[in-house]
Design a protein around this motif. Structure first.
Motif, short mmCIF file in Angstrom:
data_model
loop_
_atom_site.label_atom_id
_atom_site.label_comp_id
_atom_site.label_asym_id
_atom_site.label_seq_id
_atom_site.Cartn_x
_atom_site.Cartn_y
_atom_site.Cartn_z
N PRO A 1 5.43 6.37 -4.98
CA PRO A 1 5.97 7.71 -4.73
C PRO A 1 5.07 8.83 -5.27
CG PRO A 1 7.64 6.29 -5.71
CD PRO A 1 6.34 5.57 -5.83
N GLY A 2 4.27 8.52 -6.28
CA GLY A 2 3.39 9.54 -6.86
C GLY A 2 2.02 9.59 -6.19
N ASP A 3 1.79 8.68 -5.24
CA ASP A 3 0.46 8.59 -4.62
C ASP A 3 -0.63 8.52 -5.68
OD1 ASP A 3 0.90 8.35 -1.93
OD2 ASP A 3 0.95 10.52 -1.57
N CYS A 4 -0.43 7.69 -6.65
CA CYS A 4 -1.37 7.70 -7.78
C CYS A 4 -1.95 6.34 -8.12
CB CYS A 4 -0.70 8.33 -8.99
SG CYS A 4 0.82 7.53 -9.51
N ILE A 5 -1.75 5.34 -7.24
CA ILE A 5 -2.38 4.04 -7.47
C ILE A 5 -3.61 3.95 -6.57
CG2 ILE A 5 -2.13 1.54 -7.27
CD1 ILE A 5 0.84 1.88 -7.79
N HIS A 6 -4.75 3.70 -7.19
CA HIS A 6 -6.01 3.63 -6.46
C HIS A 6 -6.55 2.21 -6.50
CE1 HIS A 6 -6.52 8.10 -6.41
NE2 HIS A 6 -5.78 8.00 -7.49
N VAL A 7 -6.74 1.60 -5.31
CA VAL A 7 -7.29 0.26 -5.21
C VAL A 7 -8.71 0.41 -4.66
CG1 VAL A 7 -6.97 -2.06 -4.27
CG2 VAL A 7 -4.97 -0.61 -4.70
N VAL A 8 -9.69 0.01 -5.45
CA VAL A 8 -11.08 0.27 -5.08
C VAL A 8 -11.92 -0.99 -5.08
CG1 VAL A 8 -11.02 2.64 -5.95
CG2 VAL A 8 -11.75 0.81 -7.45
N ARG A 9 -12.94 -0.99 -4.21
CA ARG A 9 -13.93 -2.06 -4.19
C ARG A 9 -14.93 -1.77 -5.29
NH1 ARG A 9 -15.26 -2.20 1.82
NH2 ARG A 9 -16.82 -0.69 1.19
N ARG A 10 -15.13 -2.72 -6.19
CA ARG A 10 -16.00 -2.46 -7.34
C ARG A 10 -17.43 -2.17 -6.90
NH1 ARG A 10 -15.36 -6.22 -12.29
NH2 ARG A 10 -15.15 -7.73 -10.63
N ALA A 11 -17.89 -2.87 -5.88
CA ALA A 11 -19.30 -2.79 -5.50
C ALA A 11 -19.73 -1.36 -5.16
CB ALA A 11 -19.57 -3.72 -4.33
N ASP A 12 -18.88 -0.64 -4.43
CA ASP A 12 -19.31 0.69 -3.99
C ASP A 12 -18.25 1.77 -4.23
OD1 ASP A 12 -17.44 -0.08 -2.19
OD2 ASP A 12 -18.78 -0.19 -0.47
N ASP A 13 -17.20 1.42 -4.98
CA ASP A 13 -16.17 2.40 -5.34
C ASP A 13 -15.36 2.92 -4.16
OD1 ASP A 13 -15.92 2.58 -8.00
OD2 ASP A 13 -16.88 4.53 -8.23
N VAL A 14 -15.48 2.28 -3.01
CA VAL A 14 -14.70 2.73 -1.86
C VAL A 14 -13.24 2.35 -2.06
CG1 VAL A 14 -14.27 2.30 0.61
CG2 VAL A 14 -16.60 2.66 -0.22
N GLU A 15 -12.37 3.33 -1.82
CA GLU A 15 -10.93 3.09 -2.01
C GLU A 15 -10.36 2.38 -0.77
OE1 GLU A 15 -8.87 5.80 -4.41
OE2 GLU A 15 -7.12 5.88 -3.12
N ILE A 16 -9.77 1.20 -0.98
CA ILE A 16 -9.25 0.44 0.16
C ILE A 16 -7.75 0.65 0.34
CG2 ILE A 16 -11.09 -1.27 0.13
CD1 ILE A 16 -9.23 -3.18 -1.28
N ALA A 17 -7.08 1.17 -0.69
CA ALA A 17 -5.67 1.57 -0.57
C ALA A 17 -5.41 2.63 -1.63
CB ALA A 17 -4.75 0.38 -0.76
N GLY A 18 -4.56 3.58 -1.26
CA GLY A 18 -4.29 4.68 -2.17
C GLY A 18 -4.52 6.00 -1.49
N PRO A 19 -4.31 7.10 -2.20
CA PRO A 19 -4.37 8.43 -1.58
C PRO A 19 -5.74 8.81 -1.02
CG PRO A 19 -4.19 8.58 -3.98
CD PRO A 19 -3.93 7.17 -3.62
N ASP A 20 -6.81 8.18 -1.54
CA ASP A 20 -8.14 8.53 -1.06
C ASP A 20 -8.71 7.51 -0.08
OD1 ASP A 20 -8.04 10.74 -2.76
OD2 ASP A 20 -8.90 9.61 -4.43
N ALA A 21 -7.87 6.58 0.36
CA ALA A 21 -8.34 5.57 1.32
C ALA A 21 -8.54 6.21 2.69
CB ALA A 21 -7.35 4.42 1.41
N ALA A 22 -9.53 5.71 3.42
CA ALA A 22 -9.84 6.28 4.73
C ALA A 22 -8.69 6.00 5.70
CB ALA A 22 -11.12 5.67 5.27
#
Ligand code: SF4
Length: 97
Positions: A76-97
């Motif tokens: 609900p807070g849109d505050c969990i960021h799931v990122v790929r360690r290799a390149d920091d790309v967010e795969i789930a979360g508010p900044d995911a593409a």
């Protein structure tokens, strides 16, 4: 090797400033998330130790990846960021593409 290769290299972190403390993530993945005494969610390391510094990252165990991704999608807070360690790309979360 399966197509799952690389899951070990996914990390998750929480933006505590935006956490509402509802505990939804803890319901999804109690091995990864925990509510601290301040009422906000934090991630745990792979040994189950709570990481109490805001924004700290932890590795996502491959078998919990779907639960962690669902947590990020439903948070609900849109505050969990799931990122790929290799390149920091967010795969789930508010900044995911
Ligand atoms: S689901 Fe999101 S808002 Fe809710 S406790 Fe977890 S991190 Fe905080």
């Amino acid at each position: 090797m399966s197509a799952q290769t690389g899951n070990e290299d996914v990390q998750v972190w929480i933006e505590q400033d935006l956490c509402t403390g509802d505990g939804l993530c803890v319901q999804y993945a109690p091995e990864v998330f925990e509510l601290d005494i301040d009422g906000l969610a934090y991630v745990k390391d792979t040994a189950g130790e709570l990481l109490q510094s805001p924004g700290e990252r932890t590795a996502v165990p491959p078998r919990l990846l779907l639960e962690v991704i669902d947590s990020a999608k439903e948070c609900p807070g849109d505050c969990i960021h799931v990122v790929r360690r290799a390149d920091d790309v967010e795969i789930a979360g508010p900044d995911a593409a």
